[in-house]
Scaffold this active site. Sequence first.
Site, PDB file in Angstrom:
ATOM      1  N   GLY A   1      17.577  31.372  20.303  1.00 16.97           N
ATOM      2  CA  GLY A   1      18.515  32.366  20.814  1.00 16.97           C
ATOM      3  C   GLY A   1      19.137  33.126  19.662  1.00 16.97           C
ATOM      4  N   ALA A   2      19.102  34.459  19.741  1.00 21.58           N
ATOM      5  CA  ALA A   2      19.617  35.287  18.647  1.00 21.58           C
ATOM      6  C   ALA A   2      20.665  36.269  19.155  1.00 21.58           C
ATOM      7  CB  ALA A   2      18.474  36.014  17.945  1.00 21.58           C
TER       8      ALA A   2
ATOM      9  N   ALA B   1      25.962  33.772  19.392  1.00 20.57           N
ATOM     10  CA  ALA B   1      26.035  32.350  19.006  1.00 20.57           C
ATOM     11  C   ALA B   1      24.913  32.018  18.035  1.00 20.57           C
ATOM     12  CB  ALA B   1      25.974  31.458  20.247  1.00 20.57           C
TER      13      ALA B   1
ATOM     14  N   PHE C   1      44.825  41.636  28.077  1.00 24.84           N
ATOM     15  CA  PHE C   1      43.683  41.173  28.869  1.00 24.84           C
ATOM     16  C   PHE C   1      44.180  40.134  29.871  1.00 24.84           C
ATOM     17  CE2 PHE C   1      38.911  41.162  28.553  1.00 24.84           C
ATOM     18  CZ  PHE C   1      38.777  42.492  28.200  1.00 24.84           C
TER      19      PHE C   1
ATOM     20  N   ASP D   1      17.413  29.169  30.468  1.00 22.89           N
ATOM     21  CA  ASP D   1      16.291  28.435  29.859  1.00 22.89           C
ATOM     22  C   ASP D   1      16.761  27.199  29.091  1.00 22.89           C
ATOM     23  OD1 ASP D   1      15.475  30.955  30.632  1.00 22.89           O
ATOM     24  OD2 ASP D   1      14.137  31.279  28.949  1.00 22.89           O
TER      25      ASP D   1
ATOM     26  N   GLN E   1      31.937  31.859  37.244  1.00 24.38           N
ATOM     27  CA  GLN E   1      32.962  32.909  37.299  1.00 24.38           C
ATOM     28  C   GLN E   1      32.480  34.159  38.034  1.00 24.38           C
ATOM     29  OE1 GLN E   1      34.557  35.130  33.573  1.00 24.38           O
ATOM     30  NE2 GLN E   1      36.237  33.893  34.364  1.00 24.38           N
TER      31      GLN E   1
ATOM     32  N   HIS F   1      33.580  37.972  38.413  1.00 22.29           N
ATOM     33  CA  HIS F   1      34.437  38.971  37.775  1.00 22.29           C
ATOM     34  C   HIS F   1      34.973  39.899  38.856  1.00 22.29           C
ATOM     35  CE1 HIS F   1      35.762  42.251  35.223  1.00 22.29           C
ATOM     36  NE2 HIS F   1      35.524  41.525  34.146  1.00 22.29           N
TER      37      HIS F   1
ATOM     38  N   LEU G   1      29.095  45.736  35.669  1.00 21.19           N
ATOM     39  CA  LEU G   1      30.478  45.395  35.324  1.00 21.19           C
ATOM     40  C   LEU G   1      31.307  46.615  34.928  1.00 21.19           C
ATOM     41  CD1 LEU G   1      32.288  42.779  34.638  1.00 21.19           C
ATOM     42  CD2 LEU G   1      31.922  43.517  32.303  1.00 21.19           C
TER      43      LEU G   1
ATOM     44  N   THR H   1      34.553  46.828  32.839  1.00 24.44           N
ATOM     45  CA  THR H   1      35.266  45.868  31.987  1.00 24.44           C
ATOM     46  C   THR H   1      36.727  45.646  32.401  1.00 24.44           C
ATOM     47  OG1 THR H   1      36.057  45.413  29.749  1.00 24.44           O
ATOM     48  CG2 THR H   1      35.751  47.713  30.292  1.00 24.44           C
ATOM     49  N   GLU H   2      37.171  44.397  32.154  1.00 24.23           N
ATOM     50  CA  GLU H   2      38.581  44.057  32.369  1.00 24.23           C
ATOM     51  C   GLU H   2      39.487  44.915  31.482  1.00 24.23           C
ATOM     52  OE1 GLU H   2      39.344  39.888  33.144  1.00 24.23           O
ATOM     53  OE2 GLU H   2      40.765  39.889  31.485  1.00 24.23           O
TER      54      GLU H   2
ATOM     55  N   ARG I   1      40.870  35.715  36.132  1.00 21.81           N
ATOM     56  CA  ARG I   1      39.797  36.296  36.945  1.00 21.81           C
ATOM     57  C   ARG I   1      39.596  35.579  38.274  1.00 21.81           C
ATOM     58  NH1 ARG I   1      35.406  37.633  32.159  1.00 21.81           N
ATOM     59  NH2 ARG I   1      36.596  39.403  31.354  1.00 21.81           N
TER      60      ARG I   1
ATOM     61  N   HIS J   1      29.382  36.595  37.143  1.00 22.77           N
ATOM     62  CA  HIS J   1      29.527  37.148  35.800  1.00 22.77           C
ATOM     63  C   HIS J   1      29.254  36.146  34.679  1.00 22.77           C
ATOM     64  CE1 HIS J   1      31.067  39.700  32.656  1.00 22.77           C
ATOM     65  NE2 HIS J   1      32.034  38.861  32.356  1.00 22.77           N
TER      66      HIS J   1
ATOM     67  N   GLU K   1      27.102  30.544  25.501  1.00 23.02           N
ATOM     68  CA  GLU K   1      27.193  30.378  26.961  1.00 23.02           C
ATOM     69  C   GLU K   1      26.291  29.251  27.476  1.00 23.02           C
ATOM     70  OE1 GLU K   1      27.371  34.102  29.091  1.00 23.02           O
ATOM     71  OE2 GLU K   1      27.246  33.087  31.041  1.00 23.02           O
TER      72      GLU K   1
ATOM     73  N   ARG L   1      37.136  30.932  32.732  1.00 26.03           N
ATOM     74  CA  ARG L   1      37.225  31.502  31.384  1.00 26.03           C
ATOM     75  C   ARG L   1      38.150  32.707  31.380  1.00 26.03           C
ATOM     76  NH1 ARG L   1      34.675  35.884  28.693  1.00 26.03           N
ATOM     77  NH2 ARG L   1      33.175  36.294  30.347  1.00 26.03           N
TER      78      ARG L   1
ATOM     79  N   SER M   1      34.928  34.520  25.502  1.00 23.31           N
ATOM     80  CA  SER M   1      33.548  34.056  25.359  1.00 23.31           C
ATOM     81  C   SER M   1      32.952  34.482  24.028  1.00 23.31           C
ATOM     82  CB  SER M   1      32.675  34.584  26.492  1.00 23.31           C
ATOM     83  OG  SER M   1      31.346  34.261  26.207  1.00 23.31           O
ATOM     84  N   LEU M   2      33.205  35.732  23.636  1.00 21.68           N
ATOM     85  CA  LEU M   2      32.692  36.161  22.326  1.00 21.68           C
ATOM     86  C   LEU M   2      33.243  35.230  21.247  1.00 21.68           C
ATOM     87  CD1 LEU M   2      32.896  40.064  22.525  1.00 21.68           C
ATOM     88  CD2 LEU M   2      30.989  38.553  23.055  1.00 21.68           C
TER      89      LEU M   2
HETATM   90  C1  LIG Z   1      28.618  42.928  31.181  1.00 20.88           C
HETATM   91  C2  LIG Z   1      29.268  41.823  30.397  1.00 20.88           C
HETATM   92  C3  LIG Z   1      30.382  42.100  29.613  1.00 20.88           C
HETATM   93  C4  LIG Z   1      31.002  41.078  28.892  1.00 20.88           C
HETATM   94  N1  LIG Z   1      32.092  41.374  28.123  1.00 20.88           N
HETATM   95  C5  LIG Z   1      32.675  40.396  27.401  1.00 20.88           C
HETATM   96  C6  LIG Z   1      33.799  40.684  26.570  1.00 20.88           C
HETATM   97  O1  LIG Z   1      34.261  41.818  26.469  1.00 20.88           O
HETATM   98  N2  LIG Z   1      34.354  39.652  25.880  1.00 20.88           N
HETATM   99  C7  LIG Z   1      33.886  38.378  25.947  1.00 20.88           C
HETATM  100  O2  LIG Z   1      34.434  37.487  25.301  1.00 20.88           O
HETATM  101  N3  LIG Z   1      32.789  38.084  26.710  1.00 20.88           N
HETATM  102  C8  LIG Z   1      32.177  39.056  27.424  1.00 20.88           C
HETATM  103  N4  LIG Z   1      31.086  38.761  28.191  1.00 20.88           N
HETATM  104  C9  LIG Z   1      30.460  37.433  28.070  1.00 20.88           C
HETATM  105  C10 LIG Z   1      29.661  37.340  26.766  1.00 20.88           C
HETATM  106  O3  LIG Z   1      29.064  38.582  26.501  1.00 20.88           O
HETATM  107  C11 LIG Z   1      28.555  36.295  26.796  1.00 20.88           C
HETATM  108  O4  LIG Z   1      29.029  35.092  27.339  1.00 20.88           O
HETATM  109  C12 LIG Z   1      28.045  36.015  25.380  1.00 20.88           C
HETATM  110  O5  LIG Z   1      27.715  37.226  24.731  1.00 20.88           O
HETATM  111  C13 LIG Z   1      26.859  35.081  25.377  1.00 20.88           C
HETATM  112  O6  LIG Z   1      26.346  35.030  24.064  1.00 20.88           O
HETATM  113  P1  LIG Z   1      25.268  33.951  23.650  1.00 20.88           P
HETATM  114  O7  LIG Z   1      25.016  34.139  22.204  1.00 20.88           O
HETATM  115  O8  LIG Z   1      25.664  32.612  24.123  1.00 20.88           O
HETATM  116  O9  LIG Z   1      23.968  34.340  24.498  1.00 20.88           O
HETATM  117  P2  LIG Z   1      23.138  35.711  24.628  1.00 20.88           P
HETATM  118  O10 LIG Z   1      23.752  36.858  23.945  1.00 20.88           O
HETATM  119  O11 LIG Z   1      22.832  35.835  26.082  1.00 20.88           O
HETATM  120  O12 LIG Z   1      21.806  35.390  23.843  1.00 20.88           O
HETATM  121  C14 LIG Z   1      20.848  34.479  24.322  1.00 20.88           C
HETATM  122  C15 LIG Z   1      19.671  34.492  23.378  1.00 20.88           C
HETATM  123  O13 LIG Z   1      18.762  33.452  23.740  1.00 20.88           O
HETATM  124  C16 LIG Z   1      17.444  33.953  23.754  1.00 20.88           C
HETATM  125  N5  LIG Z   1      16.654  33.119  24.666  1.00 20.88           N
HETATM  126  C17 LIG Z   1      16.976  32.745  25.931  1.00 20.88           C
HETATM  127  N6  LIG Z   1      15.991  31.966  26.431  1.00 20.88           N
HETATM  128  C18 LIG Z   1      15.049  31.856  25.468  1.00 20.88           C
HETATM  129  C19 LIG Z   1      13.798  31.208  25.390  1.00 20.88           C
HETATM  130  N7  LIG Z   1      13.267  30.511  26.406  1.00 20.88           N
HETATM  131  N8  LIG Z   1      13.084  31.317  24.237  1.00 20.88           N
HETATM  132  C20 LIG Z   1      13.566  32.033  23.195  1.00 20.88           C
HETATM  133  N9  LIG Z   1      14.745  32.676  23.214  1.00 20.88           N
HETATM  134  C21 LIG Z   1      15.472  32.576  24.338  1.00 20.88           C
HETATM  135  C22 LIG Z   1      17.612  35.405  24.166  1.00 20.88           C
HETATM  136  O14 LIG Z   1      16.500  36.171  23.807  1.00 20.88           O
HETATM  137  C23 LIG Z   1      18.868  35.777  23.393  1.00 20.88           C
HETATM  138  O15 LIG Z   1      18.527  36.099  22.066  1.00 20.88           O
HETATM  139  C24 LIG Z   1      30.478  39.774  28.945  1.00 20.88           C
HETATM  140  C25 LIG Z   1      29.377  39.487  29.744  1.00 20.88           C
HETATM  141  C26 LIG Z   1      28.780  40.495  30.473  1.00 20.88           C
HETATM  142  C27 LIG Z   1      27.647  40.159  31.377  1.00 20.88           C
END
Ligand SMILES: Cc1cc2nc3c(=O)[nH]c(=O)nc-3n(C[C@H](O)[C@H](O)[C@H](O)COP(=O)(O)OP(=O)(O)OC[C@H]3O[C@@H](n4cnc5c(N)ncnc54)[C@H](O)[C@@H]3O)c2cc1C
Length: 564
Positions: free
Chosen positions: A10-11, A14, A113, A210, A229, A231, A241, A243-244, A275, A342, A366, A377, A382-383
């Site tokens: 995952g890139a 996180a 927020f 996954d 959650q 939203h 979405l 945004t909040e 929320r 959401h 996440e 949350r 979350s960021l």
């Molecule tokens: C519309 C929207 C707005 C949001 N706004 C906010 C905000 O303002 N503030 C806030 O705090 N949170 C916000 N959130 C929540 C937040 O964006 C996410 O919870 C957070 O970015 C998740 O990051 P992550 O690094 O965990 O996963 P992700 O960014 O989802 O990355 C997952 C990674 O895993 C990889 N992956 C998945 N499965 C596989 C697999 N089988 N093999 C290889 N790679 C795989 C994907 O390619 C990707 O690179 C928002 C969410 C949404 C939907």
Amino acid sequence: MPAHDVLIIGAGLAGQRAALAAADAGATVALMSKVHPVRSHSVAAAGGINAAINPADDWRSHAFDTVKGSDYLGDQDAIEIMCEEAPGEVMHLEHIGVTFHRNESGELDLRPFGGASFNRTAYVADITGQALLHVLYEQILKYSEKVDRFEEWFVTSLILDDEGTCVGAVARDVRSGRMETFTAKNVILASGGAGQCYKPTTNALICTGDGIAQAFRVGAPLMDMEMVQYHPTCLVETGFLITEGARGEGAHLLNSDGERFMEKYAPNKMELASRDVVSRAEQTEINEGRGVGPDGVGIYLDVTVVPRKRTLEALREIVNIGKDFAGVDITREPILIRPGQHYIMGGVKTDINGATSIPGLYAAGEVACVSVHGGNRLGANSLLDTLIFGRRSGEHAAARAHAMPMPSVGDQPRTRDSAMIAEIIGRERTGRRVSEIKEELGVEMNRNVAVFRDENGLRHAHEVVRRLKEEARTAYIDDRGTVFNQDVLGAIELGYMLDCAEATVIAAIERKESRGAQFRTDYPERNDDVWLKHIDISRNGDDVPDVFYSPVTITQWQPEERKY
Ligand SMILES: Cc1cc2nc3c(=O)[nH]c(=O)nc-3n(C[C@H](O)[C@H](O)[C@H](O)COP(=O)(O)OP(=O)(O)OC[C@H]3O[C@@H](n4cnc5c(N)ncnc54)[C@H](O)[C@@H]3O)c2cc1C
């Protein structure tokens, strides 16, 4: 066969943060993503990231707001770490190039927020996730000698050795269809959430759970899976979405009587209650006949009360979303919204360093459940969670890799997964289409495992999920090729989503009370005497998951009634 100290699956935010931290700690790192990293779902994050940066604020206040927002299900030791480390992390982002909004005195601007008792959300207009992700990716490119990138590689399973230690993963090169074994001393899951179990959802098509399912399948417990959650402000037609940040800037919610109904539900915080509270209030208004729009299924979000200049500056993306996807200029008229799926608070159970119960396997972002969000949350937490626990996982995995020999991994997992893919591609068109099953799953989850739940609806959802699991075994796809065969990946993802959905439904049936995002109309009260505990779910050999409990960590805030 590639071999690394730390393999990160995952890139998004996180994963990239974990990669930088592990590399800084001297580890060799592989960073893998099924899509190009900057298309990870983190790019969609809009409103901002929380940190008690203002000298008049205090991280303890942020922590208390988070504990209260979680409806006291969040683990307070983890919440304290997240909130205390938040200002340093946000300043670090600023120093590596994130152009956060500034106020007229030149300081970082902080917007209000939901659920927050102080303005503490740092932001880049309403494209905060995009800004963060691109800056981190620039750093990853700078680290190209320390971090090997595997972009558009899809992980099919985790590999455990005979002692039950995680020693790598099998992955498919999406571009060519080649299968490869990746050996690693440690694996960090950073593979995001599972919003696609629902339809509609604000989540991207790649959010298919996954990593949650992969960890579950090798025996790692999942936690808080019932906490999903909704939203409060998603477009009625598409689920997109709004945004909040819009409510943070002062937008109102109105029912069919033109009433700011939040006065009845949260007289102090109004539209900026947490929320779960706002979503339930909206759904109650809709259910009681005070909804607006066709069939009264929506609520109006009125952004016209925000000065137009400010909306065009700080909310410019949702101005575009309103025009492009609802035909509404939000600077001139209210827009129709409703609660929509959401975020999932649950995920792979970890400790405060991202370690799961399986040696060598970490999780952050996440996909993980630390649990800093508990039952609900807070927006913009979350960021923060992805970055704090991504970094901590990277550091701890790198430390564990020191003085450890590289494990040796045989070819059996790769051969098994290759055969699994060949079997899917070779299926006759006798069963159902993968896409049909996914559609039915999403609609059912949104009907019966949503804002309001009860025993009958949840049991119905469980029956549907079990049937869909059976049907998925013979579900067919159209593409029989190897190059960019997204169809076959979709079939594998369907299996992951069904595992996540089943864990969610089982946990929601188990929790016979209302707390955070889980509102049971048949058990409408929070019951701390019995249910102030996490529900953990793990797989046993019979395909019927085991359910057990773990305590909530309480440090300084005893549970009390939650009022906004
Ligand atoms: C519309 C929207 C707005 C949001 N706004 C906010 C905000 O303002 N503030 C806030 O705090 N949170 C916000 N959130 C929540 C937040 O964006 C996410 O919870 C957070 O970015 C998740 O990051 P992550 O690094 O965990 O996963 P992700 O960014 O989802 O990355 C997952 C990674 O895993 C990889 N992956 C998945 N499965 C596989 C697999 N089988 N093999 C290889 N790679 C795989 C994907 O390619 C990707 O690179 C928002 C969410 C949404 C939907």
